[in-house]
Structure formats: C-alpha cells, structure tokens
Design a protein around this motif. Sequence first.
Motif, PDB file in Angstrom:
ATOM      1  N   ARG A   1       0.699  -1.411   0.437  1.00 51.03           N
ATOM      2  CA  ARG A   1      -0.068  -0.161   0.055  1.00 51.03           C
ATOM      3  C   ARG A   1       1.093   1.537   0.337  1.00 51.03           C
ATOM      4  NH1 ARG A   1      -5.307  -1.288   1.130  1.00 51.03           N
ATOM      5  NH2 ARG A   1      -5.880  -3.575   2.086  1.00 51.03           N
ATOM      6  N   LEU A   2       1.115   2.235  -0.729  1.00 55.91           N
ATOM      7  CA  LEU A   2       1.518   3.613  -1.049  1.00 55.91           C
ATOM      8  C   LEU A   2       1.467   3.987   0.343  1.00 55.91           C
ATOM      9  CD1 LEU A   2       3.344   4.815  -3.261  1.00 55.91           C
ATOM     10  CD2 LEU A   2       0.918   6.086  -3.921  1.00 55.91           C
ATOM     11  N   GLY A   3       0.580   4.866   0.377  1.00 52.04           N
ATOM     12  CA  GLY A   3       0.621   5.324   2.069  1.00 52.04           C
ATOM     13  C   GLY A   3       1.607   4.378   2.861  1.00 52.04           C
ATOM     14  N   GLU A   4       0.813   3.721   2.981  1.00 51.78           N
ATOM     15  CA  GLU A   4       1.792   2.614   4.427  1.00 51.78           C
ATOM     16  C   GLU A   4       3.005   3.030   4.462  1.00 51.78           C
ATOM     17  OE1 GLU A   4      -3.011   0.288   5.706  1.00 51.78           O
ATOM     18  OE2 GLU A   4      -0.834  -1.216   5.467  1.00 51.78           O
ATOM     19  N   MET A   5       3.448   2.552   2.995  1.00 54.76           N
ATOM     20  CA  MET A   5       4.845   1.607   2.848  1.00 54.76           C
ATOM     21  C   MET A   5       5.429   3.053   2.989  1.00 54.76           C
ATOM     22  SD  MET A   5       7.068  -0.965   1.741  1.00 54.76           S
ATOM     23  CE  MET A   5       7.760  -0.465   2.195  1.00 54.76           C
ATOM     24  N   ASN A   6       5.366   4.435   2.212  1.00 54.35           N
ATOM     25  CA  ASN A   6       6.275   5.884   2.424  1.00 54.35           C
ATOM     26  C   ASN A   6       5.842   6.039   4.023  1.00 54.35           C
ATOM     27  OD1 ASN A   6       6.353   6.224  -0.128  1.00 54.35           O
ATOM     28  ND2 ASN A   6       4.083   7.509  -0.351  1.00 54.35           N
ATOM     29  N   ALA A   7       5.097   5.623   5.299  1.00 56.17           N
ATOM     30  CA  ALA A   7       4.769   5.555   6.367  1.00 56.17           C
ATOM     31  C   ALA A   7       5.876   4.466   6.809  1.00 56.17           C
ATOM     32  CB  ALA A   7       3.881   5.501   6.854  1.00 56.17           C
ATOM     33  N   VAL A   8       6.364   3.969   6.713  1.00 55.61           N
ATOM     34  CA  VAL A   8       7.320   2.992   7.193  1.00 55.61           C
ATOM     35  C   VAL A   8       8.890   3.687   6.839  1.00 55.61           C
ATOM     36  CG1 VAL A   8       7.692   0.788   6.910  1.00 55.61           C
ATOM     37  CG2 VAL A   8       5.261   0.523   7.148  1.00 55.61           C
ATOM     38  N   LEU A   9       8.954   4.021   5.756  1.00 52.80           N
ATOM     39  CA  LEU A   9      10.204   4.552   4.552  1.00 52.80           C
ATOM     40  C   LEU A   9      10.297   5.315   5.500  1.00 52.80           C
ATOM     41  CD1 LEU A   9       9.669   3.965   1.415  1.00 52.80           C
ATOM     42  CD2 LEU A   9      11.532   2.216   2.754  1.00 52.80           C
ATOM     43  N   LEU A  10       9.551   6.836   6.156  1.00 53.34           N
ATOM     44  CA  LEU A  10       9.969   7.352   6.285  1.00 53.34           C
ATOM     45  C   LEU A  10       9.769   7.389   8.250  1.00 53.34           C
ATOM     46  CD1 LEU A  10      10.033  10.689   7.094  1.00 53.34           C
ATOM     47  CD2 LEU A  10       7.242  10.680   7.563  1.00 53.34           C
ATOM     48  N   GLU A  11       9.346   6.063   8.653  1.00 52.76           N
ATOM     49  CA  GLU A  11       9.931   5.968   9.889  1.00 52.76           C
ATOM     50  C   GLU A  11      11.183   5.679   9.937  1.00 52.76           C
ATOM     51  OE1 GLU A  11       8.756   1.134  11.792  1.00 52.76           O
ATOM     52  OE2 GLU A  11       7.340   2.784  12.658  1.00 52.76           O
ATOM     53  N   LYS A  12      11.888   4.539   9.175  1.00 46.81           N
ATOM     54  CA  LYS A  12      12.972   4.390   9.214  1.00 46.81           C
ATOM     55  C   LYS A  12      14.633   4.978   8.728  1.00 46.81           C
ATOM     56  CE  LYS A  12      11.419   1.311  10.330  1.00 46.81           C
ATOM     57  NZ  LYS A  12      11.684   0.423  11.040  1.00 46.81           N
ATOM     58  N   ILE A  13      13.882   6.440   8.224  1.00 51.53           N
ATOM     59  CA  ILE A  13      14.602   7.268   7.739  1.00 51.53           C
ATOM     60  C   ILE A  13      14.635   8.670   9.615  1.00 51.53           C
ATOM     61  CG2 ILE A  13      14.835   9.809   6.817  1.00 51.53           C
ATOM     62  CD1 ILE A  13      13.091   8.767   4.763  1.00 51.53           C
ATOM     63  N   GLU A  14      13.418   8.482   9.911  1.00 54.50           N
ATOM     64  CA  GLU A  14      13.992   9.460  11.624  1.00 54.50           C
ATOM     65  C   GLU A  14      14.483   8.343  11.891  1.00 54.50           C
ATOM     66  OE1 GLU A  14       9.173  11.690  11.286  1.00 54.50           O
ATOM     67  OE2 GLU A  14       9.767   9.820  12.085  1.00 54.50           O
ATOM     68  N   GLU A  15      14.361   6.713  12.477  1.00 55.63           N
ATOM     69  CA  GLU A  15      15.536   6.054  13.195  1.00 55.63           C
ATOM     70  C   GLU A  15      16.635   6.816  12.724  1.00 55.63           C
ATOM     71  OE1 GLU A  15      14.069   2.305  12.365  1.00 55.63           O
ATOM     72  OE2 GLU A  15      11.672   2.659  14.447  1.00 55.63           O
ATOM     73  N   LEU A  16      17.418   6.772  11.383  1.00 55.55           N
ATOM     74  CA  LEU A  16      18.142   7.299  10.880  1.00 55.55           C
ATOM     75  C   LEU A  16      18.526   8.075  11.587  1.00 55.55           C
ATOM     76  CD1 LEU A  16      20.911   5.695   9.102  1.00 55.55           C
ATOM     77  CD2 LEU A  16      19.980   6.499   7.102  1.00 55.55           C
TER      78      LEU A  16
END
Length: 864
Positions: free
Chosen positions: A825-840
């Motif tokens: 799901r495009l929106g959920e995947m972007n949220a997951v990627l942003l979570e990884k960016i914020e963790e990084l």
Amino acid sequence: MKYFHLLFFMFSFCGMYSQNLHNQSNAASITNEANTTTGWVGAGNITSSSNNPHSGNFSLSVSRTGVNGRDAGYTFNAVIGQIYTISIWARLGDSNFQPAFANWVGLNGFNTTLINSNNWTEYTWTVTATNSNPQIRVYAAPYSGGQIGNEVLLDNVNIQLLDETPPSIPAGLVSSNITSNSLDLSWSVSTDNVGVTDYEVFMDGISQGLSSGLLTQSITGLSPNTSYSFTVLAVDGSGNRSGQSTGLTVTTLELLDEVPPSIPTGLVSSNITSNSLDLSWSASTDNVGVTDYEVFMDGISQGLSSGLLTQSITGLSPNTSYSFTVLAVDGSGNRSGQSTGLTVATLELLDETPPSIPIGLVSSNITSNSLDLSWSASTDNVGVTDYEVFMDGISQGLSGGLLTQSITGLSPNTSYSFTVLAVDGSGNRSGQSTGLTVATLELLDETPPSIPTGLVSSNITSNSLDLIWSASTDNVGVTDYEVFMDGISQGLSSGLLTQSITGLSPNTSYSFTVLAVDGSGNRSGQSTGLTVATLELLDETPPSIPIGLVSSNITSNSLDLSWSASTDNVGVTDYEVFMDGISQGLSGGLLTQSITGLSPNTSYSFTVLAVDGSGNRSGQSTGLTVATLELLDETPPSIPTGLVSSNITSNSLDLIWTASTDNVGVTDYEVFMDGISQGLSGGLLTQSITGLSPNTSYSFTVLAVDGSGNRSGQSTGLTVMTLGNEINYTNLNANLSTVDWVARNLFSAGNIGIGTENTEGYRLAVAGNVVAEEIKVALQTSWPDYVFERTYNLPTLEEVYRHIKEKGHLINVPSASEVAKRGIRLGEMNAVLLEKIEELTLYILQQEKRISKLERALKTSGKK
C-alpha cells in the motif's frame, strides 16, 4: 475469474433466500465442512473420512460396532406443520449388507430407503414436520444382519424449508415529503405464511432496489414538475415475490430557485504555520438562503465548510505559496462564482526555539475538591499555541491556549503541587514553571437536607406498589433518597423521586417513610409516614406442571432446553428452570432456555415449573438428565485477514475478508464497527453494514468463531469513508437529460475497473500504467512523527543487526516474499520508509554526540 464471480453470486443468493438447517460444522456439511462429527449422535461408530468424499475434503462415516451399534442421527429445529425438503448424498463403504435411511422421528412422508450403490448417489425426500425437533437417521446394516465394520458414507446433507407461497400484495402505498427532485414512499405491511423479508420499489416500471425490510423508501434524483408512477411488491425469505401493488402517481414540485448566491468577499488567512493556515471570508447573500461554502486550493476543491465562514487547511509544505478561492452554495444546489484569489505563503520550517518558561502561577476559587490556576503568558520567536499543566508531576492536559485551567476531583484538606509549561506551534516545549503548592479546604458541610414531603403511593397491586415524593432542598445539594418500610431500609432511589416496592403480601398494610441524603452524607429526618394496604390476592390456582421437557444443541459446555406450554385459570406469565435443584432463572415467558457454563462430559438433571401473574407456581416437571459432550476443542481460529470494503454508498457498505483456519472448523464471523459488535455473518465471508452517516469515517474489524465457541483475535482494522449525498452515476440515471454529468463529479457505489473487469475487491483497479500530475494518499494510520517522541522505543543497532541477520530485512519492513504475495500500500509503505529515515536520523544524532564527546575528551587530554 468469471466462474468465481458466478459462484459468489449463487452463494450470496442462497444465503439471502434460504437456509440449510444442517448448519453445524462437520464432515457432512456443505458450507461449514470440517473434520468433525458435531451434531451427529448414535450407537454406531461415527467418524470423519477423507476416503473419496463426494465434495470437499471429508465425508461422514458410520460403521457397525455390534447388534445395536449401527446408527447415526441428526436433530434439527423445525416448525410443526411446515414442509421440508431433505437431500443427502450417500454411498456404500465396507459393507456386506445394504445400509438404509430408516426410523426417522417427527417427520411425515418418509419411507425407509435402501443405500445400494458404491457410487455417490443423491437421496431426496419431501416431508412434513410433526415435532419441533425431528431427527433423520442412517443405519450401517440391518438389525438382524451384518457384521462389525459394515460402513456407510454420507456427504452434503441439505435440509431446507419448502416455501412456495408468495406474500400478499402490499397495500396503502402513499407519498410524502415531496420536493422538486425527491419524495418519500410508505406502505402497509404484507403478510406471508413464513415471513416477509423485504420490499422492492418500482418507478415507471423500473426497479429502484430493495427497502432493506423497511416500509418506506426515499426516491431522489427526480426532475421538477414531472409525474412518476410507483408500485411496490413484497419478497419472503424463500425469494417468493408478491404481485405489484396498485400504482401511485406523484408529481414533483416546480423548481422555483435558479438564482445563485452572491460571490463571497473578504477572503483572508490567519494562523499561518509551516504546514497549515486558516481561511475566513464574509457571508454571501441569496434569494432563499446560503447553505454551504466550497474552498479551492490551486484550483482543487478542499471540500465544504459545513456552512461555516472559516476553514482550516493542513498538510501544506513549508515556505510554499498557495492560491485560494471560495464559492457559495444554496439549498437548491446553485453555486456562485469563485471569489477573488488569495495567495498565501507558508512559513519556513526553522523553529527549534522553545517558548519562555511561564511565570506568575497562582491559584484561586479554592474549595474542598477543586481550584483554578492562572499564569502569565510565555513568549516565543513564532508563537505560543498552548500550555500543559502538571499536578504532583502528572499531566492534567492542555489548557486549550488559555492562561487558566480548572482542577477538579481533589480531596479535602490536602496539599497539591502544580507547575505549567508552554508549547509552540512547532511542538517545542518550555521548561516547567516554579512549583505552586495549594491546600484544599476542609469539608465543612454539616447541614442536612430538608425532610421530604408529599409522599404518596400509586400502582398498588396484591404484591407491589410505587412511591413518589417531592424534592428536598440542601445548602449544597441533595444526592439521593432512602426509603423505609415498617422502619426497615429498602435502599436508595439512585437520586430519583420515586421507588418501586415489590415482594409484598396481599391484603396487608405497610408503613413507609423517606429521608434525603446530601453529598457530604448528611441525612434529613424521616418524612411523615404513609400507610398503604395491598390488594387482595384473588388468584390462588397454580398453573399446570410443564411436560415435554427435552434438550437439544448439546455441546461440551452448553445445551438448550424446551418444553410444552402449561395452562392456568388466568394465564401463565413465566417459567423457572432448575439444574440439579438450583434455579437457573426465568425464561422470560419463552418455552425454551439456553444453559451455559457447564462442564464437559458431565451429567446434569433439569426440571421446569410454571408461574402465573399472581405469583402462583406449579410443581416441578419430570426430571430430564442430560450429559454434556467431551471437551475436544480449545484452540481458537486464526485471525481473519484481507478485510476490504466494497459497494460503498453514503449510508452503507459491504465488507469482505479471507477465511480463517481452525483445527476443527470455523462456524461464524463477528464484525465490529468502531469497537461495537455488528452481529454474526451467518458463516459468510461478507457482511453488509447499513444505517451509516454520509461522508463519515468508520473503523471495522472482524474475528472468527469455531463450533466450540473459541474466538480468534480481532483482525487488523479497516477504516472506510462513506460517500456524500451526491447523485450516483448508475444505469438508472445515466441517460436522463435532466442530469448534467459535465457539471458534476462521477460517483460510483460499486468498484471501478479500467481495462479490467476484475477489481479484486478494490474501489479502483487499473490494468496498465497510471500517470497523474499529483497523487495524494490520505492515510488513516499514524504518521511516523511518533519516532521523535520521548516515549518511542528506538531499537539498538545490535537489535537491528540481529533482526537483519535472522529475517533478511529491516524491522517492520515487509519482506520480498510478502511484497510478491500481497503487494504494498503506497501510503503505508511511505510511512514505513519515513519511520526508517527518522530512526536513521536519531542514530546519526547519537553518533554525532559520541563523536563530539570523544573530540572533547581528546582535546582535554592533549591528544591529537
């Protein structure tokens, strides 16, 4: 896929208009097939078999264990006098003697039928019920012949109520609430030998759909000053349809308002931040009345303002210019031109400066259980948006931007410590203010309420009466009243000025008083006494003893009891059930009661007695001993997956999900909307939800239930937004000259396929590439800014390393196999990627702190 759609349609049709009364999960079931023999009992050896079933994975095997051990039977609920069709597929197993269907109970029209083929053969009977709990039976071998091991196999047992009688034709069709483009229809209820389930409305001979069982239907999308002809017919549960009613001709009103509102003026912005702003404007005028305003950003509608002269715009980008306009809409749908455009630039996202610490914290209005706090305003480089108050270190919430907050629910004569901090629009928080200690007052209320007056009685019977009195007064407030009968308390009235007294004796005088109680526990004196005499008991004849006590639906922890009605000289009002001599309560006047909470493989003794309106009780019935089944299943089903919605309208939608698995068999599914149960689906993998509000979000989950009552956890939530009250583009209005589709959006209550007929349950399916200038994903889940909250549990790099080594992908990121199987799901995947960016980002900041600390240490030690 077309074949799948055909099967789904047939399944849905059968589910709507008929019901297989062989509805338990077992090897001989059609829709609830499972590796179990639930519901089948007898002296023979009854098992599931996977040896060449007629359909599915299992069939029911009945084999002989001895002279008497040769039968299996199934009991179902029936209506005496009704006709049923029963079909069973059967074949010989390992048998030297012909098995047979024989000795059926409670059914007329059945004859013994031999089973004489090694091939699956369908056997069908049309029978009439003479008992409310009839039983069908099969014998693996005759009584006098056969040997141990003789076997017969059963599959696809189907028991249906035969109903070919259509309902009566609806009468009394009338119209109301007629406008220029809509009206309401209503009619009288139809009758049917079994029961009417729905009504279908026709306009000019074209169906307008079903009324969902209601006796009314709204018709919209009509043309002004036009005559329409309406009829209605009734449908019963077997799909029988009545004739159409007498026609009703209705003419819509003329469309008298074609004047659009004036163009809104005075469009201005306020509260501008880096990602949001507020718009406001002056009211438009109209010859009838403005009902709403529509806001546009860069030419794209941002929706209606719900009639307000302001709208908040969120989700903007920092340091970006946007162009806004607004138009007015009246009650007839006339729309003004768009206002003069307003260009607004959002602020840069540069604010990391917290507000100043609030000062001047003081208290006022101190009572024994509450106080008010106030403080001086903080300053900020951009602007303070709110304040958070703490009591004894625990947050009491935000003040809503005010410089004051009320604190309630405190204890008398107790000291509390308070602080306050400021919050700006970027979420920066100041330090907490200097603490303020405040002691609440002592609880000094010792004044009792006034004595209640006006005590009177009503609704006097032979064993009960009602009391009523006038309210007492108190210096603080009366909280309750206590009633006394012959000097003995009858309890509190829960603050009411009335109380019912039951369990009295006939033709007996009782003395009553009442006193008042306030919030401090002060009690008034008792009121002037009231003497009341109950009526004589004119009925002393008990009902007859109930007979015909039988059990059904026996499981490992529950069973159902039923019995025949008792007679009484006045009238039986209820029945009381006893288990092992202990009352299980009243049946509510029903001739049946469910008993739950039993122990597996345990015998219980049951009796029942009848009660009449005067409280006379019959003797207890002849005892019935019932043994519960063994407890073989405590494993819950798997959690349902794949929950999706379809057929979304302004007030209804359909839910569909993937089947759960279970060690025995799933029997049903329970659907929840916003956490509240919407009932069971009847074993279907779909459920229709009606009665919703337009343009509203709802959250849905579903859980699975097996035959032993085990319940799975709830599925992942699905959030669905209903449509607005727009005119849907349907085959009924697609070609009407009165509907201007150029000036309207396209709305569909069903799914839309472009280049494909298989939407797979999604609202829009496209076979091919998609190009767009911009795509907006309106997420219903949390955006990952929670990563930056203090309470977020950031995995250590060691934990991340172990997860990658074990799983082969990042934490919370789907694996390649999961993506290949389910997609993303495009929106959920972007949220997951942003979570990884914020963790990084947090990892980098941690590393930066360590590097800086090492550099300072090296510099201090003089090393390079």
